[in-house]
Design an enzyme around this catalytic site. Structure first.
Site, short mmCIF file in Angstrom:
data_model
loop_
_atom_site.label_atom_id
_atom_site.label_comp_id
_atom_site.label_asym_id
_atom_site.label_seq_id
_atom_site.Cartn_x
_atom_site.Cartn_y
_atom_site.Cartn_z
CG ASP A 24 -1.85 1.13 1.30
OD1 ASP A 24 -2.36 1.54 0.25
OD2 ASP A 24 -2.09 1.63 2.42
NE ARG A 25 0.53 7.35 -2.56
CZ ARG A 25 -0.16 8.22 -3.27
NH1 ARG A 25 -0.08 8.24 -4.59
NH2 ARG A 25 -0.96 9.09 -2.68
CG ASP A 26 -1.23 7.62 0.58
OD1 ASP A 26 -0.13 8.03 0.20
OD2 ASP A 26 -2.28 7.82 -0.06
NE ARG A 123 -13.20 2.56 -1.79
CZ ARG A 123 -12.37 3.52 -1.39
NH1 ARG A 123 -11.49 4.01 -2.24
NH2 ARG A 123 -12.40 3.99 -0.17
CE LYS A 124 -5.40 -0.80 -1.34
NZ LYS A 124 -4.15 -0.38 -0.75
#
Length: 186
Positions: A24-26, A123-124
């Protein structure tokens, strides 16, 4: 065929299947400050750059899979996200690390004009982004894993047939080393 805004592979596709680390990024690579879409909004998580480099050195493909509801909310555009990802990879490359590919989902069920509705499975906690990367890159799923800061990340991993791990936001290199040790031991 890719059905979502995504970036083209930044490297060449591997000749044979390899394991992958989906990040994941953020909240995993960078602090989650809310709707980051510009380089000046990125504060790397401690150990993030080194963790990506460690994964590269261990032969893992490294992918970013990130929900980007700010697009549906009209806060920024797909081009903003692509430009940010390009910048992030340039920063990583300065340290000998790289992200092999990025996927992002602009869909949000409660916002937007409906143009991203067909991407609901991206969308997760849905696994669409991960499944697309697995197919595009011929990923070996058994040693592959996802690391995220929310239960929805773990749920997406499980739905895609890979292991999912939570990250508390402390030091990503330490967490990656724990995961790699657990994978190696069994």
């Amino acid at each position: 065929m890719t059905r979502s805004p995504s970036q083209s592979p930044l490297g060449s596709l591997p000749a044979k299947p390899r394991p992958a680390a989906f990040l994941d990024r953020d909240g995993v690579l960078n602090e989650d400050l809310g709707f980051a879409h510009r380089p000046d909004q990125i504060r790397w998580i401690p150990g993030a750059i080194e963790a990506v480099k460690r994964l590269n050195q261990r032969g893992f493909l490294v992918f970013i899979v990130t929900n980007q509801a700010g697009i549906a909310r009209g806060l920024y555009t797909e081009d903003h996200v692509r430009a940010l990802h390009t910048w992030m990879n340039r920063e990583l490359e300065r340290h000998g690390a790289r992200i092999d590919d990025f996927r992002f989902s602009p869909h949000h069920p409660d916002f937007g004009d409906g143009r991203y509705r067909h991407l609901a499975d991206w969308r997760k906690p849905e696994p669409g982004m991960l499944i697309d990367l697995i197919r595009t890159w011929s990923v070996l799923t058994e040693p592959s894993f996802m690391i995220g800061d929310r239960d929805t990340d773990v749920q997406a991993a499980q739905a895609a047939g890979i292991r999912g791990f939570l990250f508390s936001g402390s030091n990503l290199l330490e967490r990656i080393d724990e995961i790699l040790a657990a994978i190696s031991s069994g």
